[in-house]
Design a protein around this motif. Structure first.
Motif, PDB file in Angstrom:
ATOM      1  N   ALA A 237     -10.637  28.670 -23.028  1.00  0.00           N
ATOM      2  CA  ALA A 237      -9.564  29.541 -22.539  1.00  0.00           C
ATOM      3  C   ALA A 237      -8.391  29.457 -23.507  1.00  0.00           C
ATOM      4  CB  ALA A 237      -9.120  29.120 -21.137  1.00  0.00           C
ATOM      5  N   ASP A 238      -7.520  30.445 -23.460  1.00  0.00           N
ATOM      6  CA  ASP A 238      -6.289  30.428 -24.256  1.00  0.00           C
ATOM      7  C   ASP A 238      -5.285  29.532 -23.535  1.00  0.00           C
ATOM      8  OD1 ASP A 238      -4.010  30.867 -25.711  1.00  0.00           O
ATOM      9  OD2 ASP A 238      -3.892  33.018 -25.309  1.00  0.00           O
ATOM     10  N   MET A 239      -5.023  28.359 -24.080  1.00  0.00           N
ATOM     11  CA  MET A 239      -4.195  27.376 -23.384  1.00  0.00           C
ATOM     12  C   MET A 239      -2.712  27.465 -23.753  1.00  0.00           C
ATOM     13  SD  MET A 239      -6.586  26.212 -21.606  1.00  0.00           S
ATOM     14  CE  MET A 239      -5.634  25.027 -20.672  1.00  0.00           C
ATOM     15  N   ASP A 240      -2.358  28.147 -24.845  1.00  0.00           N
ATOM     16  CA  ASP A 240      -0.955  28.183 -25.253  1.00  0.00           C
ATOM     17  C   ASP A 240      -0.403  29.591 -25.415  1.00  0.00           C
ATOM     18  OD1 ASP A 240      -2.424  28.806 -27.466  1.00  0.00           O
ATOM     19  OD2 ASP A 240      -1.507  27.326 -28.797  1.00  0.00           O
ATOM     20  N   GLY A 241      -1.139  30.602 -24.951  1.00  0.00           N
ATOM     21  CA  GLY A 241      -0.623  31.955 -24.915  1.00  0.00           C
ATOM     22  C   GLY A 241      -0.500  32.641 -26.258  1.00  0.00           C
ATOM     23  N   ASP A 242      -1.236  32.165 -27.267  1.00  0.00           N
ATOM     24  CA  ASP A 242      -1.138  32.794 -28.587  1.00  0.00           C
ATOM     25  C   ASP A 242      -2.214  33.845 -28.819  1.00  0.00           C
ATOM     26  OD1 ASP A 242      -3.407  31.252 -28.939  1.00  0.00           O
ATOM     27  OD2 ASP A 242      -2.663  30.140 -30.679  1.00  0.00           O
ATOM     28  N   GLY A 243      -3.032  34.101 -27.785  1.00  0.00           N
ATOM     29  CA  GLY A 243      -4.059  35.126 -27.896  1.00  0.00           C
ATOM     30  C   GLY A 243      -5.366  34.643 -28.482  1.00  0.00           C
ATOM     31  N   ARG A 244      -5.416  33.375 -28.884  1.00  0.00           N
ATOM     32  CA  ARG A 244      -6.651  32.816 -29.421  1.00  0.00           C
ATOM     33  C   ARG A 244      -7.283  31.890 -28.391  1.00  0.00           C
ATOM     34  NH1 ARG A 244      -3.096  32.414 -33.801  1.00  0.00           N
ATOM     35  NH2 ARG A 244      -2.913  30.145 -33.669  1.00  0.00           N
ATOM     36  N   ILE A 245      -8.617  31.815 -28.431  1.00  0.00           N
ATOM     37  CA  ILE A 245      -9.356  31.059 -27.427  1.00  0.00           C
ATOM     38  C   ILE A 245      -9.473  29.602 -27.859  1.00  0.00           C
ATOM     39  CG2 ILE A 245     -11.533  30.866 -26.166  1.00  0.00           C
ATOM     40  CD1 ILE A 245      -9.918  33.351 -25.513  1.00  0.00           C
ATOM     41  N   ASP A 246      -8.954  28.712 -27.025  1.00  0.00           N
ATOM     42  CA  ASP A 246      -8.976  27.281 -27.286  1.00  0.00           C
ATOM     43  C   ASP A 246     -10.127  26.620 -26.512  1.00  0.00           C
ATOM     44  OD1 ASP A 246      -6.422  27.530 -28.729  1.00  0.00           O
ATOM     45  OD2 ASP A 246      -5.607  27.905 -26.729  1.00  0.00           O
ATOM     46  N   ILE A 247     -10.331  25.329 -26.733  1.00  0.00           N
ATOM     47  CA  ILE A 247     -11.419  24.607 -26.071  1.00  0.00           C
ATOM     48  C   ILE A 247     -10.858  23.365 -25.398  1.00  0.00           C
ATOM     49  CG2 ILE A 247     -13.652  23.467 -26.365  1.00  0.00           C
ATOM     50  CD1 ILE A 247     -14.082  25.157 -28.871  1.00  0.00           C
ATOM     51  N   VAL A 248     -11.211  23.160 -24.138  1.00  0.00           N
ATOM     52  CA  VAL A 248     -10.789  22.000 -23.354  1.00  0.00           C
ATOM     53  C   VAL A 248     -12.010  21.132 -23.096  1.00  0.00           C
ATOM     54  CG1 VAL A 248      -9.589  21.211 -21.273  1.00  0.00           C
ATOM     55  CG2 VAL A 248      -9.070  23.475 -22.231  1.00  0.00           C
ATOM     56  N   ILE A 249     -11.869  19.815 -23.285  1.00  0.00           N
ATOM     57  CA  ILE A 249     -12.990  18.923 -22.995  1.00  0.00           C
ATOM     58  C   ILE A 249     -12.504  17.682 -22.237  1.00  0.00           C
ATOM     59  CG2 ILE A 249     -14.117  19.696 -25.118  1.00  0.00           C
ATOM     60  CD1 ILE A 249     -13.253  16.062 -24.917  1.00  0.00           C
ATOM     61  N   SER A 250     -13.381  17.139 -21.410  1.00  0.00           N
ATOM     62  CA  SER A 250     -13.122  15.838 -20.788  1.00  0.00           C
ATOM     63  C   SER A 250     -14.171  14.852 -21.269  1.00  0.00           C
ATOM     64  CB  SER A 250     -13.149  15.944 -19.256  1.00  0.00           C
ATOM     65  OG  SER A 250     -14.422  16.354 -18.797  1.00  0.00           O
ATOM     66  N   GLU A 251     -13.767  13.597 -21.403  1.00  0.00           N
ATOM     67  CA  GLU A 251     -14.671  12.563 -21.892  1.00  0.00           C
ATOM     68  C   GLU A 251     -15.293  11.771 -20.747  1.00  0.00           C
ATOM     69  OE1 GLU A 251     -12.916  11.330 -26.281  1.00  0.00           O
ATOM     70  OE2 GLU A 251     -12.392  10.108 -24.533  1.00  0.00           O
ATOM     71  N   GLU A 252     -16.539  11.369 -20.983  1.00  0.00           N
ATOM     72  CA  GLU A 252     -17.252  10.471 -20.070  1.00  0.00           C
ATOM     73  C   GLU A 252     -17.237   9.062 -20.644  1.00  0.00           C
ATOM     74  OE1 GLU A 252     -21.742   9.750 -18.233  1.00  0.00           O
ATOM     75  OE2 GLU A 252     -21.424  11.168 -19.873  1.00  0.00           O
ATOM     76  N   ARG A 253     -17.090   8.080 -19.766  1.00  0.00           N
ATOM     77  CA  ARG A 253     -17.207   6.681 -20.159  1.00  0.00           C
ATOM     78  C   ARG A 253     -18.197   5.984 -19.239  1.00  0.00           C
ATOM     79  NH1 ARG A 253     -17.087   4.495 -23.796  1.00  0.00           N
ATOM     80  NH2 ARG A 253     -15.584   2.803 -23.793  1.00  0.00           N
ATOM     81  N   TYR A 254     -19.150   5.311 -19.849  1.00  0.00           N
ATOM     82  CA  TYR A 254     -20.122   4.545 -19.071  1.00  0.00           C
ATOM     83  C   TYR A 254     -20.213   3.142 -19.652  1.00  0.00           C
ATOM     84  CZ  TYR A 254     -24.342   2.932 -16.822  1.00  0.00           C
ATOM     85  OH  TYR A 254     -25.226   2.176 -16.100  1.00  0.00           O
ATOM     86  N   PRO A 255     -20.138   2.101 -18.817  1.00  0.00           N
ATOM     87  CA  PRO A 255     -20.063   2.151 -17.346  1.00  0.00           C
ATOM     88  C   PRO A 255     -18.706   2.533 -16.770  1.00  0.00           C
ATOM     89  CG  PRO A 255     -20.007  -0.124 -18.096  1.00  0.00           C
ATOM     90  CD  PRO A 255     -20.243   0.708 -19.323  1.00  0.00           C
ATOM     91  N   GLY A 256     -17.728   2.775 -17.620  1.00  0.00           N
ATOM     92  CA  GLY A 256     -16.452   3.294 -17.135  1.00  0.00           C
ATOM     93  C   GLY A 256     -15.533   2.268 -16.517  1.00  0.00           C
ATOM     94  N   GLU A 257     -15.615   1.032 -17.005  1.00  0.00           N
ATOM     95  CA  GLU A 257     -14.800  -0.028 -16.411  1.00  0.00           C
ATOM     96  C   GLU A 257     -13.360  -0.011 -16.902  1.00  0.00           C
ATOM     97  OE1 GLU A 257     -17.001  -3.510 -17.402  1.00  0.00           O
ATOM     98  OE2 GLU A 257     -18.620  -3.098 -15.957  1.00  0.00           O
ATOM     99  N   GLU A 258     -13.088   0.705 -18.003  1.00  0.00           N
ATOM    100  CA  GLU A 258     -11.744   0.778 -18.557  1.00  0.00           C
ATOM    101  C   GLU A 258     -11.214   2.206 -18.491  1.00  0.00           C
ATOM    102  OE1 GLU A 258     -10.108  -1.868 -19.464  1.00  0.00           O
ATOM    103  OE2 GLU A 258     -11.829  -3.225 -19.190  1.00  0.00           O
ATOM    104  N   PRO A 259      -9.903   2.364 -18.278  1.00  0.00           N
ATOM    105  CA  PRO A 259      -9.319   3.719 -18.233  1.00  0.00           C
ATOM    106  C   PRO A 259      -9.027   4.245 -19.636  1.00  0.00           C
ATOM    107  CG  PRO A 259      -7.637   2.093 -17.746  1.00  0.00           C
ATOM    108  CD  PRO A 259      -8.925   1.323 -17.922  1.00  0.00           C
ATOM    109  N   ASP A 260     -10.084   4.510 -20.396  1.00  0.00           N
ATOM    110  CA  ASP A 260      -9.898   4.914 -21.784  1.00  0.00           C
ATOM    111  C   ASP A 260     -10.574   6.241 -22.112  1.00  0.00           C
ATOM    112  OD1 ASP A 260     -12.482   3.997 -21.592  1.00  0.00           O
ATOM    113  OD2 ASP A 260     -12.381   2.649 -23.319  1.00  0.00           O
ATOM    114  N   ALA A 261     -10.865   7.057 -21.101  1.00  0.00           N
ATOM    115  CA  ALA A 261     -11.415   8.396 -21.325  1.00  0.00           C
ATOM    116  C   ALA A 261     -10.268   9.376 -21.530  1.00  0.00           C
ATOM    117  CB  ALA A 261     -12.269   8.826 -20.142  1.00  0.00           C
TER     118      ALA A 261
END
Length: 396
Positions: A260-284
Motif C-alpha cells: 500500500a502507499d504508506m506516505d501519500g506519495d503515490g507510489r506503492i510501498d511494502i509493509v512486513i512483520s517479522e516472525e520469531r521462533y521460539p519467540g522468547e525475546e521481544p526482538d521482532a
C-alpha cells in the motif's frame, strides 16, 4: 436582491463542501467477541499431531448480507445485530485447511479453495445456507514444512476471466487459473517464482504499469529464514517464471506482507512483520519499505516497532482520514498486544492498543462484518488454537 443571491450561493457552497468532508473515525472503541473456544486443530484428524490451521477469510457464505468467517476446516455464520450471539459453526466435512472464498462457477452457492498439501481442493456448498459441502480435487503443489502454506491470495493477475489464486508452497509461489468449465476442465497450476517463502504474499501494482505484481520473503541457497524481501514483476501471464526484484533485507524471518502507499506519495510501498521462533525475546520488527521513483532501485526501510513475534498483519484506512493504517498482534510474549498503528499520512505511526491477552497467528484481518461502514478485526490462534477472535469496531 443580487447580494442575497450571492449570499445564498455562498452558503450553499459552504454547506455542500462541508458535506463532502469525510468523517474521521476514532480508533479506540472496540468490543471483543469470542467466536469459538473449542476449535480443533489439523493434528486432531491428521499428521503431524501438533499442526494447526492457517486459513482465514471472510465473505457472505449464506447470502444473508452479512460477512461470515472461514477458518481452517470451519465456517462460522454471522448471527447479525451486534454479533454477540452464537455463531453457528459448520464443519466442512473433510480435514482441509480452508483458505479463500472464491466464486468458481458463477452459481448461487459459495465456493472455497482449501489445502491438504500436496492436494488442493475446490469446495462447493451444496445449498444456499452453506451447511453442507462437496470437495473436488483440482491439483497438487508441493507441501511445506508445516504441510500447508501460510500465504494465499486471490488477484486478477491475467486480463480476462476470473481472478487467479495465489498459494505459497515449497519452492515457490503458485498461480492457479480457474477454467471456464471448472467441473470438467483442467485447472492450470503454474509456478511463477523460482524461490519464495511459504509465508505471506502481498499483491499490488508496484511498478505502476496497470497490472498486479506480488511481494514476499525469499529464501535462497542455504538460508534458514526468509530475510530477503523481493517483488516479482507481472508479465501479464502465468506461463513462465516472473522476474524478481530485490527490495531489502530484514533482521529476522519475513512473515506477513502487505502492499500500500504508506506516505501519500503515490507510489506503492511494502509493509512486513517479522516472525520469531521460539519467540522468547521481544526482538521482532514491523517495517515498511518506501518505494523509490524506480521500484527496481534501492528501497528505504522504516521501523514502526520492535516487539514480540508478529505473525499478524493488515493494512487499511481505519480512521477514514485518507491514509493507510496498520494492524498487528503479538503472537508471543505474555501481553499479546492487539494494535492499531495510526498513520499521520507521511508514514509516521502512533500506537493504539485495543486489547491484550488474545494470542493470534495469521490474524488481525480487517473486514466490515456487521455492515455498519467501519472495519472489524478477525484473528485465529495457534498456541491457543481453540480460540477464534473478533473485535467489533464501534467507531460508527
Amino acid at each position: 436582491m443580487r447580494h442575497l443571491s450571492v449570499l445564498l450561493v455562498f452558503c450553499f457552497s459552504v454547506f455542500f463542501n462541508c458535506q463532502q468532508v469525510p468523517k474521521k473515525l476514532g480508533l479506540d472503541a472496540w468490543t471483543y467477541i469470542q467466536i469459538d473456544n473449542e476449535r480443533g486443530k489439523w493434528g486432531d484428524w491428521g499428521e503431524p499431531e501438533w499442526l494447526r490451521y492457517f486459513g482465514l477469510d471472510m465473505a457472505d457464505a449464506n447470502r444473508d448480507g452479512l460477512k461470515d468467517i472461514l477458518a481452517g476446516r470451519y465456517l462460522y455464520i454471522n448471527p447479525g445485530e451486534d454479533m454477540t450471539s452464537e455463531w453457528q459453526r459448520i464443519d466442512l466435512g473433510k480435514n482441509v485447511d480452508g483458505m479463500l472464498f472464491v466464486d468458481v462457477d458463477d452459481d448461487k452457492n459459495t465456493d472455497i479453495i482449501a489445502e491438504a498439501l500436496p492436494e488442493v481442493y475446490w469446495l462447493e456448498a451444496e445449498n444456499e445456507a452453506a451447511t453442507s459441502w462437496r470437495a473436488t480435487l483440482i491439483g497438487q503443489i508441493p507441501k511445506t514444512g508445516h504441510v500447508n502454506g501460510q500465504g494465499y491470495r486471490t488477484a486478477d493477475l491475467v486480463a480476462g476471466g476470473k481472478p487467479e489464486i495465489l498459494l505459497a508452497a515449497h519452492g515457490g509461489c503458485y498461480c492457479i487459473q480457474i477454467p471456464q468449465q471448472p467441473e470438467t476442465d483442467e485447472w492450470k497450476i503454474s509456478r511463477i517464482t523460482e524461490t519464495f517463502s511459504d509465508e505471506g504474499i502481498g499483491v499490488g501494482d508496484i511498478d505502476g504499469d496497470g497490472d498486479l505484481d506480488i511481494a514476499g520473503g525469499d529464501i535462497v541457497a542455504e538460508m534458514e529464514n526468509p530475510t530477503i524481501l523481493k517483488w516479482w514483476e507481472n508479465p501479464g501471464h502465468c506461463e513462465f517464471l516472473w522476474t524478481a526484484v530485490s527490495v531489502g533485507k530484514t533482521e529476522h524471518a519475513i512473515d506477513r506482507v502487505e502492499i500500500a502507499d504508506m506516505d501519500g506519495d503515490g507510489r506503492i510501498d511494502i509493509v512486513i512483520s517479522e516472525e520469531r521462533y521460539p519467540g522468547e525475546e521481544p526482538d521482532a520488527n514491523l517495517y515498511w519499505f518506501k518505494a523509490p521513483l524506480d521500484p527496481k532501485k534501492e528501497w528505504l526501510r522504516h521501523l514502526v516497532v520492535t516487539q514480540y513475534s508478529m505473525n499478524n498483519l493488515d493494512v487499511a484506512d481505519l480512521d477514514n482520514d485518507g491514509d493507510q493504517d496498520i494492524v498487528t498482534n503479538e503472537h508471543k510474549g505474555s501481553t499479546y498486544k492487539v494494535q492499531v498503528w495510526e498513520n499521520d499520512g507521511k508514514g509516521i505511526f502512533s500506537e493504539h492498543i485495543i486489547d491484550t491477552g488474545k494470542e493470534s497467528h495469521l490474524g488481525s484481518q480487517l473486514c466490515d462484518l456487521d455492515g455498519d461502514g467501519d472495519l472489524d478485526m478477525v484473528s485465529a490462534s495457534w498456541d491457543f488454537y481453540q480460540f477464534l477472535h473478533v473485535w467489533r469496531n464501534d467507531a460508527l
